[in-house]
Write a protein that holds these residues in place. Structure first.
Motif, PDB file in Angstrom:
ATOM      1  N   ARG A  90       0.834  -1.205   0.000  1.00  0.00           N
ATOM      2  CA  ARG A  90       0.000   0.000   0.000  1.00  0.00           C
ATOM      3  C   ARG A  90       0.871   1.258   0.000  1.00  0.00           C
ATOM      4  O   ARG A  90       0.597   2.206  -0.732  1.00  0.00           O
ATOM      5  N   HIS A  91       1.930   1.249   0.787  1.00  0.00           N
ATOM      6  CA  HIS A  91       2.812   2.421   0.804  1.00  0.00           C
ATOM      7  C   HIS A  91       3.493   2.607  -0.548  1.00  0.00           C
ATOM      8  O   HIS A  91       3.656   3.741  -1.013  1.00  0.00           O
ATOM      9  N   SER A  92       3.893   1.529  -1.192  1.00  0.00           N
ATOM     10  CA  SER A  92       4.477   1.632  -2.539  1.00  0.00           C
ATOM     11  C   SER A  92       3.465   2.224  -3.508  1.00  0.00           C
ATOM     12  O   SER A  92       3.817   3.057  -4.348  1.00  0.00           O
ATOM     13  N   ALA A  93       2.212   1.809  -3.393  1.00  0.00           N
ATOM     14  CA  ALA A  93       1.165   2.328  -4.271  1.00  0.00           C
ATOM     15  C   ALA A  93       0.927   3.817  -4.023  1.00  0.00           C
ATOM     16  O   ALA A  93       0.773   4.598  -4.973  1.00  0.00           O
ATOM     17  N   VAL A  94       0.923   4.220  -2.762  1.00  0.00           N
ATOM     18  CA  VAL A  94       0.708   5.629  -2.427  1.00  0.00           C
ATOM     19  C   VAL A  94       1.853   6.483  -2.977  1.00  0.00           C
ATOM     20  O   VAL A  94       1.623   7.541  -3.579  1.00  0.00           O
ATOM     21  N   ILE A  95       3.079   6.030  -2.780  1.00  0.00           N
ATOM     22  CA  ILE A  95       4.227   6.794  -3.268  1.00  0.00           C
ATOM     23  C   ILE A  95       4.218   6.834  -4.795  1.00  0.00           C
ATOM     24  O   ILE A  95       4.517   7.874  -5.397  1.00  0.00           O
ATOM     25  N   THR A  96       3.832   5.730  -5.434  1.00  0.00           N
ATOM     26  CA  THR A  96       3.727   5.707  -6.893  1.00  0.00           C
ATOM     27  C   THR A  96       2.714   6.734  -7.365  1.00  0.00           C
ATOM     28  O   THR A  96       2.981   7.492  -8.303  1.00  0.00           O
TER      29      THR A  96
END
Length: 185
Positions: A139-145
């Motif tokens: 989820r954090h990777s998706a948010v940063i993306t």
């Protein structure tokens, strides 16, 4: 009798809360170390896969640029440093992480092609996290993306006037199905 029992329960609850806080502080440090090791391990796997002949699914990640991956790692560290308290606003954490990495990685922040490589790296690592069942880091990777995509659209390509915060927040607050939809795109 009721008063003594209530006082005993209150003492017991206070002790349990103190232990929980102590465990929470240790867990935050341990989680930060695990995240850093996990991200470093994924990067190493990608580098080994790029150097070998074996077929390794990198989920769309084509080229490795050390400066771009270093930006992602530094950005994630700054992001996690701000979110470890749990009470921080996710949008403020993203802006703070950008400010923390802007000077050192200005070449990447100001080049849409390098930002696309960073996005590709985030999508690859996020997919790996998701496949391993680590939904929080996915989820954090998706948010940063999403933040990087919005940053490119507003700052570099100028196709939008403002960052679309609800789009970023949708990924952050979404369920597992939302993450699947995000990583499938």
């Amino acid at each position: 009798m009721g008063r003594k029992r209530n006082q005993g329960k209150a003492r017991k609850a206070a002790k349990a809360k103190a232990k929980e806080e102590e465990r929470g502080n240790n867990n935050n440090n341990q989680r930060r170390n695990e995240r850093q090791q996990s991200l470093a391990a994924l990067l190493q796997q990608l580098q080994i896969g790029a150097a070998s002949d074996t077929t390794l699914c990198r989920h769309g990640f084509e080229q490795i640029d050390k400066m771009c991956t270093d930006l992602v790692i530094a950005f994630r560290d700054a992001f996690y440093d701000n979110t470890d308290g749990g009470d921080a606003d996710i949008l403020d954490c993203l802006i703070t992480a950008e400010d923390a990495t802007m000077d050192k990685f200005a070449d990447v922040w100001n080049d849409s092609a390098k930002m696309e490589i960073a996005i590709s790296f985030l999508l690859c690592t996020g997919t790996q996290y998701f496949l391993k069942g680590n939904y929080a880091d996915a989820r954090h990777s998706a948010v940063i993306t999403r933040y990087f995509e919005q940053r490119i659209a507003v700052g570099l390509k100028q196709t939008q006037a403002l960052v679309n915060w609800p789009k970023i927040n949708e990924v952050y607050e979404g369920d597992v199905h939302t993450l699947v939809k995000f990583f499938r795109k």
